[in-house]
Design a protein around this motif. Structure first.
Motif, PDB file in Angstrom:
ATOM      1  N   MET A 145      77.747  14.778 -61.204  1.00  0.00           N
ATOM      2  CA  MET A 145      77.562  15.980 -61.818  1.00  0.00           C
ATOM      3  C   MET A 145      78.628  16.784 -61.903  1.00  0.00           C
ATOM      4  O   MET A 145      78.914  17.393 -62.902  1.00  0.00           O
ATOM      5  CB  MET A 145      76.731  16.914 -60.535  1.00  0.00           C
ATOM      6  N   VAL A 146      79.782  17.076 -60.946  1.00  0.00           N
ATOM      7  CA  VAL A 146      80.875  17.512 -61.119  1.00  0.00           C
ATOM      8  C   VAL A 146      81.956  17.076 -61.987  1.00  0.00           C
ATOM      9  O   VAL A 146      82.398  17.596 -62.846  1.00  0.00           O
ATOM     10  CB  VAL A 146      81.691  17.549 -59.562  1.00  0.00           C
ATOM     11  N   ARG A 147      81.981  15.510 -62.066  1.00  0.00           N
ATOM     12  CA  ARG A 147      82.736  14.979 -63.016  1.00  0.00           C
ATOM     13  C   ARG A 147      82.353  15.249 -64.556  1.00  0.00           C
ATOM     14  O   ARG A 147      83.157  15.581 -65.591  1.00  0.00           O
ATOM     15  CB  ARG A 147      82.944  13.549 -62.686  1.00  0.00           C
ATOM     16  N   THR A 148      80.961  15.059 -64.689  1.00  0.00           N
ATOM     17  CA  THR A 148      80.325  15.425 -66.041  1.00  0.00           C
ATOM     18  C   THR A 148      81.018  16.631 -66.566  1.00  0.00           C
ATOM     19  O   THR A 148      81.262  16.836 -67.760  1.00  0.00           O
ATOM     20  CB  THR A 148      79.017  15.031 -66.038  1.00  0.00           C
ATOM     21  N   GLN A 149      80.686  17.772 -65.637  1.00  0.00           N
ATOM     22  CA  GLN A 149      81.040  19.021 -65.808  1.00  0.00           C
ATOM     23  C   GLN A 149      82.506  19.097 -66.422  1.00  0.00           C
ATOM     24  O   GLN A 149      82.743  19.694 -67.327  1.00  0.00           O
ATOM     25  CB  GLN A 149      80.784  19.928 -64.594  1.00  0.00           C
ATOM     26  N   MET A 150      83.453  18.441 -65.509  1.00  0.00           N
ATOM     27  CA  MET A 150      84.864  18.603 -65.869  1.00  0.00           C
ATOM     28  C   MET A 150      85.157  18.132 -67.465  1.00  0.00           C
ATOM     29  O   MET A 150      85.989  18.752 -67.799  1.00  0.00           O
ATOM     30  CB  MET A 150      85.393  17.618 -64.444  1.00  0.00           C
ATOM     31  N   LEU A 151      84.585  16.765 -67.480  1.00  0.00           N
ATOM     32  CA  LEU A 151      84.903  16.309 -68.655  1.00  0.00           C
ATOM     33  C   LEU A 151      84.081  16.983 -69.793  1.00  0.00           C
ATOM     34  O   LEU A 151      84.985  17.422 -70.824  1.00  0.00           O
ATOM     35  CB  LEU A 151      84.245  14.922 -68.841  1.00  0.00           C
ATOM     36  N   TYR A 152      83.115  17.729 -69.587  1.00  0.00           N
ATOM     37  CA  TYR A 152      82.603  18.593 -70.549  1.00  0.00           C
ATOM     38  C   TYR A 152      83.416  19.804 -70.712  1.00  0.00           C
ATOM     39  O   TYR A 152      83.811  20.208 -72.040  1.00  0.00           O
ATOM     40  CB  TYR A 152      81.296  18.914 -70.374  1.00  0.00           C
ATOM     41  N   LEU A 153      84.093  20.344 -69.792  1.00  0.00           N
ATOM     42  CA  LEU A 153      84.664  21.860 -69.920  1.00  0.00           C
ATOM     43  C   LEU A 153      86.188  21.109 -70.480  1.00  0.00           C
ATOM     44  O   LEU A 153      86.951  21.936 -71.139  1.00  0.00           O
ATOM     45  CB  LEU A 153      85.004  22.215 -68.431  1.00  0.00           C
ATOM     46  N   GLU A 154      86.556  20.027 -70.317  1.00  0.00           N
ATOM     47  CA  GLU A 154      87.890  19.699 -70.855  1.00  0.00           C
ATOM     48  C   GLU A 154      87.849  19.628 -72.270  1.00  0.00           C
ATOM     49  O   GLU A 154      88.622  20.106 -73.173  1.00  0.00           O
ATOM     50  CB  GLU A 154      88.300  18.300 -70.340  1.00  0.00           C
ATOM     51  N   ARG A 155      86.744  18.888 -72.602  1.00  0.00           N
ATOM     52  CA  ARG A 155      86.422  18.945 -74.257  1.00  0.00           C
ATOM     53  C   ARG A 155      86.288  20.391 -74.832  1.00  0.00           C
ATOM     54  O   ARG A 155      86.821  20.514 -76.004  1.00  0.00           O
ATOM     55  CB  ARG A 155      85.306  17.935 -74.554  1.00  0.00           C
ATOM     56  N   LEU A 156      85.531  21.180 -74.113  1.00  0.00           N
ATOM     57  CA  LEU A 156      85.406  22.436 -74.632  1.00  0.00           C
ATOM     58  C   LEU A 156      86.737  23.135 -74.832  1.00  0.00           C
ATOM     59  O   LEU A 156      86.964  23.930 -75.794  1.00  0.00           O
ATOM     60  CB  LEU A 156      84.404  23.168 -73.735  1.00  0.00           C
ATOM     61  N   LEU A 157      87.588  23.024 -73.822  1.00  0.00           N
ATOM     62  CA  LEU A 157      88.702  23.716 -73.960  1.00  0.00           C
ATOM     63  C   LEU A 157      89.632  23.383 -74.962  1.00  0.00           C
ATOM     64  O   LEU A 157      90.598  23.927 -75.485  1.00  0.00           O
ATOM     65  CB  LEU A 157      89.361  23.472 -72.356  1.00  0.00           C
ATOM     66  N   GLU A 158      89.735  21.886 -74.986  1.00  0.00           N
ATOM     67  CA  GLU A 158      90.357  21.019 -76.218  1.00  0.00           C
ATOM     68  C   GLU A 158      89.977  21.833 -77.361  1.00  0.00           C
ATOM     69  O   GLU A 158      90.789  22.242 -78.258  1.00  0.00           O
ATOM     70  CB  GLU A 158      90.126  19.779 -76.149  1.00  0.00           C
ATOM     71  N   ALA A 159      88.810  21.945 -77.565  1.00  0.00           N
ATOM     72  CA  ALA A 159      87.987  22.242 -78.868  1.00  0.00           C
ATOM     73  C   ALA A 159      88.557  23.628 -79.222  1.00  0.00           C
ATOM     74  O   ALA A 159      88.878  24.312 -80.278  1.00  0.00           O
ATOM     75  CB  ALA A 159      86.513  22.359 -79.060  1.00  0.00           C
TER      76      ALA A 159
END
Lengths: 237, 164
Positions: free
Chosen positions: A212-226
């Motif tokens: 759960m934490v890592r999925t969230q982390m990867l999602y947030l990374e993509r969001l920030l990149e975008a």
């Protein structure tokens, strides 16, 4: 859609998974290190089992999650599922690494070698390399969709190794001992079984929490990149 | 971030407490001393001594009789008087851990327990070796998530395209 809803439902109980994992692992470690007796033949060495067996079982479960997620992604093309698969691979690699490391530490006093090309060990090492390959593949391509597709295909092909890992001790006469817990019964003393079960539950809960934490982390990374990309394009304009 | 560090501080404290319990049990029930140290200290309380059964020294009496042998270390030897069940691993040239006390009058170790397997104490520490990377991995992930939330807030990600 169903899987998405399930993931969101699980996300609501994230803290419970983390707390449950900490509790089970804390008690399991205490029992495994302090209260459980040494083995008649193996002595103190047996204590490594409380980390090794749960890690090995969880790593197989983690790869199963990766396999199902990859099929699901190829079918539905859902980026949330792809994120989950990416996260699973990273965590599974840690679990496989832990199982290999603890197995090696156990093997030295028991088999008098750190490593041997036993079918169980070799198939487990292949699982480790498959996951390394999967994670490397995820860094090679710029096209995110292609990257996700190729990674999913690799994960599906790599799944061939999973039954080999699991049944290797049954199919071949190996140095590695056969399964102590199977449908045929449980060959453990109760004082050893309790910490082992606690550690196994704790390990599975920890995997779920980490996922759960890592999925969230990867999602947030993509969001920030975008977002950063959008801000950059606005600045250029 | 304060809650995050408090939570991990709690995990660290619990981890240290479990390690201390493990260490205490190890010293109480597992750790042993070499023969040289045993002969220097000659303790009259029961301790665990590691040594090898000297070839030709093993003298098994009849059933129920005490067993006598000599235990050797790197540079010293000591006679052992053992009274108890005849364990299957009590053989010549075999490394053993004897649990017993020094008898100053007879100048020998008197024991009632022979521990079958050398302790391989490093295995207990292997717990830490394997659990520390996993814990750091999780710590780093959680920290990154917390930091990403802060960064995204600063970048105003949730602001709509029109109002940006």
């Amino acid at each position: 859609m169903i899987l998405n809803r399930f993931i969101r439902w699980l996300g609501r109980y994230e803290g419970w998974f983390g707390g449950g994992a900490a509790l089970c692992i804390g008690i399991g470690l205490y029992m495994g290190l302090v209260t459980s007796p040494p083995d008649y033949y193996q002595g103190e060495v047996v204590r490594i089992m409380y980390v090794h067996v749960p890690s090995a079982k969880t790593s197989l479960f983690a790869y199963l999650v990766l396999f199902i997620g990859s099929i699901w992604y190829l079918w539905k093309r859902d980026p949330v599922i792809d994120n989950m698969c990416h996260a699973t691979a990273g965590i599974a690699l840690f679990y496989v690494g832990t199982a290999l490391l603890t197995g090696s530490i156990w093997a030295k006093p028991t088999w008098n070698t750190w490593w041997t090309w036993d079918p169980r060990l070799t198939s487990f090492a292949i699982l480790f390399l498959t996951l390394v390959g999967y994670l490397m593949l995820r860094t090679f391509l710029d096209d995110k969709e292609k990257e996700a597709t190729f990674a999913a295909i690799l994960a599906i092909i790599g799944f061939i190794d999973l039954p080999i890992v699991y049944f290797s001790v049954e199919w071949w006469r190996t140095l590695h001992q056969p399964m102590s817990m199977s449908v045929r019964g449980i060959s453990f003393a109760p004082e050893m079984l309790t910490p082992l079960i606690l550690m196994s539950i704790g390990s599975s809960l920890l995997f779920s929490y980490m996922l759960m934490v890592r999925t969230q982390m990867l999602y947030l990374e993509r969001l920030l990149e975008a977002k950063q990309g959008r801000l950059l394009s606005e600045t250029r304009l | 971030m304060k809650r995050f560090y408090l939570r991990w501080g709690g995990v660290l404290v619990i981890g240290v407490i479990i390690c201390l319990f493990g260490l205490a049990r190890y010293q109480r029930e597992v750790s042993h001393i070499p023969i040289e140290k045993f002969l220097d200290e000659k303790p009259t309380r029961a301790v665990r001594v590691l040594g090898m059964v000297v070839g030709g020294s093993l003298n098994r009496g009849g059933a129920g009789e005490p067993i006598q042998f000599t235990l050797s270390g790197t540079g010293a030897q000591v006679p052992v008087y053992y009274q108890g069940e005849d364990p299957e691993n009590l053989r010549e040239l075999k490394k053993l851990v004897i649990y017993g006390r020094w008898n100053p009058e007879e100048q020998r170790i008197e024991s009632e327990t022979i521990l079958g397997v050398p302790n391989y104490g490093f295995v207990s520490w292997a717990y830490l070796v394997t659990l520390i990377p996993m814990t750091l991995f999780l710590f780093n992930m959680e920290r990154k998530v917390a930091l990403l939330y802060i960064m995204i807030k600063e970048e105003k990600v949730y602001q709509s395209e029109e109002s940006a």
